[in-house]
Design an enzyme around this catalytic site. Structure first.
Site, PDB file in Angstrom:
ATOM      1  N   ASP A  19       4.099   3.982  -4.262  1.00 18.86           N
ATOM      2  CA  ASP A  19       5.096   3.222  -3.510  1.00 18.86           C
ATOM      3  C   ASP A  19       5.795   4.140  -2.517  1.00 18.86           C
ATOM      4  O   ASP A  19       6.460   5.104  -2.900  1.00 18.86           O
ATOM      5  CB  ASP A  19       6.106   2.611  -4.483  1.00 18.86           C
ATOM      6  N   ASP A 114       3.240  -0.980   1.876  1.00 19.13           N
ATOM      7  CA  ASP A 114       3.624   0.359   1.428  1.00 19.13           C
ATOM      8  C   ASP A 114       3.468   0.576  -0.068  1.00 19.13           C
ATOM      9  O   ASP A 114       4.024   1.525  -0.621  1.00 19.13           O
ATOM     10  CB  ASP A 114       5.083   0.617   1.813  1.00 19.13           C
ATOM     11  N   GLU A 115       2.703  -0.271  -0.734  1.00 18.83           N
ATOM     12  CA  GLU A 115       2.686  -0.231  -2.196  1.00 18.83           C
ATOM     13  C   GLU A 115       1.335  -0.696  -2.720  1.00 18.83           C
ATOM     14  O   GLU A 115       0.755  -1.650  -2.199  1.00 18.83           O
ATOM     15  CB  GLU A 115       3.808  -1.140  -2.726  1.00 18.83           C
TER      16      GLU A 115
END
Length: 361
Positions: A19, A114-115
């Protein structure tokens, strides 16, 4: 949606939750060094009922968080610097990040730009330990993007996600096999995936503050108190989670829904929630390289009556502002006096391929 699940003969799973730290805000600070060490908010203007899509850690010091109304955030930190989202820029960096993650294992489940979850079970060896793999991932991403990422490693998805959150920012937390229960025991129940503020308060009112206390409860108790989600809460609090890392192969629609803790009648609150939903939908569309023509608005009233209103656009759309423009037009038609809403959601469908996916090249 078709899904592919991995199978393995290994007895121990190794799951990574990766993350990025304050992704949008971190990108803005990286691209503009004048923003470093300053409270940065990424999102819409407060006068336009915008919401915070991301905020720097300097802004979080003031109690600001994502999905907060921008007007509220500005009141908490009048000196905050508001930056409009640059989704093309975030998507370009996301492509680099996901390519790096995919270089370590094909078993990757992106959750957002983003994860992602990674199943590295088959990658692990005596000389290539989970910790070494995670360190290589962090080094590769920082070297390529100049940004920090937090990583959690565990034998389950929920353990890995909790671990990455505890390590932020720029953290690396490994929970060894057999240590799951001890790791979870002292943590607040709010750390468990799926337990939001409302459920956390309910547990607290029942005298349950920690995951250790929740783990001591029976499966039957969980079902009685929380219905079908109860057993999952109990098992995950014990470190037991059978959810697999899956790869999405085909998507016919993408949707996001919000169920309100209390019925909502205020149009402004509905507009704020709708704006945040559309921002996240836009990110998901860009993440998967998709454009859609049909926008559907889902609403549920206080009496549980549920209905959907849709509009098919003449051209394909994927940007949050365009999705919001259509969705809010549909919403305005349903804002009748005395109506109370329990749920709002938006779905994008009728896809055609966008450009090359920002996740997999």
């Amino acid at each position: 949606m078709l899904e592919t699940q991995r199978t393995t003969m290994n007895s121990t799973r190794y799951i990574i939750h990766a993350d990025m730290d304050a992704f949008f805000a971190a990108v803005e600070q990286k691209d503009n060094p004048a923003l470093l060490s300053k409270p940065v908010l990424v999102g819409g203007k407060p006068e336009s009922r915008g919401v915070v899509a991301s905020c720097s850690y300097e802004a979080r010091y003031y109690g600001i968080h994502s999905a907060m109304p921008m007007a509220t955030a500005v009141r908490k930190c009048p000196d905050a610097i508001i930056m409009p989202p640059r989704f093309d820029r975030y998507s370009a960096i996301s492509k680099d990040i996901m390519q790096i993650l995919e270089s370590f294992t094909p078993w990757i489940q992106p959750i957002a730009l983003d994860e992602a979850f990674l199943d590295i079970t088959e990658t692990v060896s005596k000389t290539n330990t989970p910790l070494n793999i995670a360190k290589k991932i962090k080094e590769s991403i920082t070297q390529k993007t100049g940004l920090n990422i937090s990583i959690g490693i565990g034998t389950t998805k929920s353990i890995a996600k909790i671990a990455s959150g505890l390590g932020k920012p720029d953290g690396l937390v490994l929970v060894q096999e057999g240590q799951e229960a001890e790791f979870l025991k002292p943590l607040s129940v709010r750390y468990l995936p799926g337990i939001g503020p409302k459920t956390s308060l309910k547990l607290n009112s029942l005298g349950i503050e920690t995951l250790g206390q929740l783990a001591d409860k029976s499966i039957e108790w969980g079902t009685q108190v929380f219905g079908k989600k109860g057993p999952d809460f109990i098992l995950m609090s014990r470190g037991i989670d059978g959810n697999e890392v899956v790869i999405n192969e085909a998507t016919k629609s993408i949707s996001i829904e919000r169920t309100f803790p209390q019925n909502v009648s205020d149009p402004n609150e509905l507009f704020i929630q709708l704006s945040d939903i559309c921002i996240n939908l836009g990110m998901k569309l860009d993440q998967q390289g998709l454009k859609g023509r049909t926008v559907s608005l889902k609403l549920r009233l206080e009496n549980f009556k549920t209905f959907t209103r849709s509009k098919t656009h003449s051209t394909v759309i994927w940007e949050p502002t365009n999705i919001y423009s259509i969705a809010i037009t549909l919403l305005h038609k349903e804002l009748k006096p005395g109506r109370l809403f329990r749920l709002i959601g938006v779905t994008i469908s009728n896809f055609e391929l966008n450009r090359q996916s920002t996740l997999f090249n």
